[in-house]
Write a protein that holds these residues in place. Sequence first.
Motif, PDB file in Angstrom:
ATOM      1  N   SER A   1      77.266  63.897  -0.253  1.00  0.00           N
ATOM      2  CA  SER A   1      76.039  64.091   0.521  1.00  0.00           C
ATOM      3  C   SER A   1      75.632  62.808   1.231  1.00  0.00           C
ATOM      4  O   SER A   1      75.220  62.836   2.402  1.00  0.00           O
ATOM      5  CB  SER A   1      74.908  64.550  -0.407  1.00  0.00           C
ATOM      6  N   ALA A   2      75.743  61.672   0.552  1.00  0.00           N
ATOM      7  CA  ALA A   2      75.398  60.390   1.170  1.00  0.00           C
ATOM      8  C   ALA A   2      76.280  60.103   2.385  1.00  0.00           C
ATOM      9  O   ALA A   2      75.839  59.460   3.350  1.00  0.00           O
ATOM     10  CB  ALA A   2      75.527  59.270   0.144  1.00  0.00           C
ATOM     11  N   CYS A   3      77.515  60.619   2.347  1.00  0.00           N
ATOM     12  CA  CYS A   3      78.440  60.402   3.469  1.00  0.00           C
ATOM     13  C   CYS A   3      77.982  61.102   4.750  1.00  0.00           C
ATOM     14  O   CYS A   3      78.456  60.761   5.841  1.00  0.00           O
ATOM     15  CB  CYS A   3      79.839  60.890   3.098  1.00  0.00           C
ATOM     16  N   THR A   4      77.077  62.078   4.636  1.00  0.00           N
ATOM     17  CA  THR A   4      76.563  62.759   5.833  1.00  0.00           C
ATOM     18  C   THR A   4      75.905  61.758   6.783  1.00  0.00           C
ATOM     19  O   THR A   4      75.902  61.949   8.006  1.00  0.00           O
ATOM     20  CB  THR A   4      75.548  63.850   5.437  1.00  0.00           C
ATOM     21  N   ALA A   5      75.347  60.688   6.203  1.00  0.00           N
ATOM     22  CA  ALA A   5      74.701  59.667   7.034  1.00  0.00           C
ATOM     23  C   ALA A   5      75.691  58.986   7.978  1.00  0.00           C
ATOM     24  O   ALA A   5      75.284  58.413   8.996  1.00  0.00           O
ATOM     25  CB  ALA A   5      74.042  58.612   6.135  1.00  0.00           C
ATOM     26  N   ALA A   6      76.990  59.043   7.645  1.00  0.00           N
ATOM     27  CA  ALA A   6      78.009  58.390   8.471  1.00  0.00           C
ATOM     28  C   ALA A   6      78.573  59.305   9.552  1.00  0.00           C
ATOM     29  O   ALA A   6      79.404  58.868  10.356  1.00  0.00           O
ATOM     30  CB  ALA A   6      79.147  57.887   7.577  1.00  0.00           C
ATOM     31  N   ALA A   7      78.135  60.580   9.586  1.00  0.00           N
ATOM     32  CA  ALA A   7      78.668  61.520  10.577  1.00  0.00           C
ATOM     33  C   ALA A   7      78.306  61.076  11.987  1.00  0.00           C
ATOM     34  O   ALA A   7      77.152  60.742  12.267  1.00  0.00           O
ATOM     35  CB  ALA A   7      78.134  62.919  10.309  1.00  0.00           C
ATOM     36  N   ASP A   8      79.291  61.087  12.867  1.00  0.00           N
ATOM     37  CA  ASP A   8      79.075  60.681  14.257  1.00  0.00           C
ATOM     38  C   ASP A   8      79.192  61.842  15.233  1.00  0.00           C
ATOM     39  O   ASP A   8      78.827  61.708  16.396  1.00  0.00           O
ATOM     40  CB  ASP A   8      80.090  59.603  14.665  1.00  0.00           C
ATOM     41  N   ASN A   9      79.761  62.949  14.757  1.00  0.00           N
ATOM     42  CA  ASN A   9      79.935  64.084  15.657  1.00  0.00           C
ATOM     43  C   ASN A   9      80.020  65.382  14.863  1.00  0.00           C
ATOM     44  O   ASN A   9      79.954  65.383  13.623  1.00  0.00           O
ATOM     45  CB  ASN A   9      81.195  63.905  16.529  1.00  0.00           C
ATOM     46  N   TYR A  10      80.169  66.461  15.565  1.00  0.00           N
ATOM     47  CA  TYR A  10      80.190  67.792  14.964  1.00  0.00           C
ATOM     48  C   TYR A  10      81.321  67.952  13.954  1.00  0.00           C
ATOM     49  O   TYR A  10      81.131  68.501  12.863  1.00  0.00           O
ATOM     50  CB  TYR A  10      80.318  68.818  16.088  1.00  0.00           C
TER      51      TYR A  10
END
Length: 515
Positions: free
Chosen positions: A155-164
């Motif tokens: 879940s914390a890795c969602t903060a690193a999402a850059d695109n769809y």
Amino acid sequence: MSKLNTSMATPNQGEFMADTDFKNEFDHVEAVDDYITTQAGEANLLHQEIEALKRLSEEEYAAAHAKLVRKIDLRLLPVLFILLILNYLDRNALASARVQGLEKDLHLKGDQFNIAVSILFAGYILGQIPSNLILSRVRPSIYLSVWVALWGAVSACTAAADNYNHLLVIRFFLGVTESPYFPGALFLLSSWYTKKELAFRTSILYTGSLLSGAFSGLISAGIQKGLNGVSGLSSWRWMFILEGAVTVAAAIASAFILPDYPATTKWLSSREKAIAVYRLEKDAGVRDEETMTLFQSFKAAAMDYKLYLLAIIIITKTTAGAVTQFIPTVVATFGMSKVNTLLLTAPPYLFAAFLALTISYTSDRKPERCFHLLTPIVFGMVGFIIATTTTKTAPRYFSLFLMIGGMFGSYNVALAWISSTFARPRAKRAAAYATINSLGNVAQIWSPYLYKSTTAPSYHLAFTVNTVMAAVAVVFCVVLRWCLQRENARMDRLEVEEPDTERGHIAQDGIRYVL
């Protein structure tokens, strides 16, 4: 002579290795024998303690029983409650993140947000059945805690999402890592509590999911106001980082606090283990032991028609209940600021939490399941009808109380009904919980597409479908009650008509279903 002595005193390397292998094998066999002896000794001690319990007076047993239940309540319920709050916070954070600007930052278009919501449940469904079958054979305290830590990290890795595409991958694996917890927590509760205790305890657990909806809005509003733009990060990124970190910390603590099973929990005395096992044996008429293979347990659940009736109730409720993924979106149509929109999402969930505790308490006291389940669903259906017919702020907001209170205020009664319908053996109950929950969550894959942005602000299609689903759930509640009533009557009849036959003995020993 000296040569002979030398050769005898210094064996060659092959002989030395053979001796070493033989010694290691001997040590292994000895270790296995010690383990078997220990297990047999513990089983014998448990049997002796249970026999000793039968010699206690009613007052002595009642005092020891109450003390054990309080101890389990204090260790098990708070941990499962907190972890479920975190489970739903992490799962539903995307709804708040949308209000905070996630769609704009990741350049989402069309149905891409809806796909990101639904793909979590693809992973979630895949993991539930195998996980619960494994859980019935391992230590829940360790197994569940490991998975909690994993979903917190993902879940914390969602903060690193850059695109769809990043978002889709993370959401899928969040579903996979979250899948063991909820059905596992329900199964663990059913391994400790009797039929008359379970609905209220389940409601305490499930209230965590409702409070997470309230906390999500409050937390998101606070982060939006205080952390947006800090260190160059949007508020929704901070939300995923903080919630994920808290989840990992909670997972580490839970490994030391959660119990395992009644006969195997290390921090219970032998007398407490005996009480835990004995009271469940009295409640169900058979000891809650592991006697099935993985395939047998799944087959036993899958061949029982009652599983599919319960699954239809859960599927229809879950379809209608998918509105929770879009509550911030619906409230956003009121035209208020981001902070106020997020704050307004809290009260309906607080109302539903209060309703869940009240309904479950009366359901256990009766005990009764069917009408405690279907009556709130009817009120939820009224809420969907109101939302279908108007977009005015006051009635729309009132309808949210009816929707969430009706669909989720009684959900824990449905979960308790699963346990009392599949009381024993342990493996069949585990398979039933996982299968029904998996089938129910299939609805979470397609129901987000009902809330297309092109249908805003009315969302007429979604609320119409939800009304129909609620009505179907009511019908199948009545059908299941009729089937269980017929099963109880059949066992009562056999017990009277054929008391000395094998069928008569089965009827005497069999459980009576809670209606």
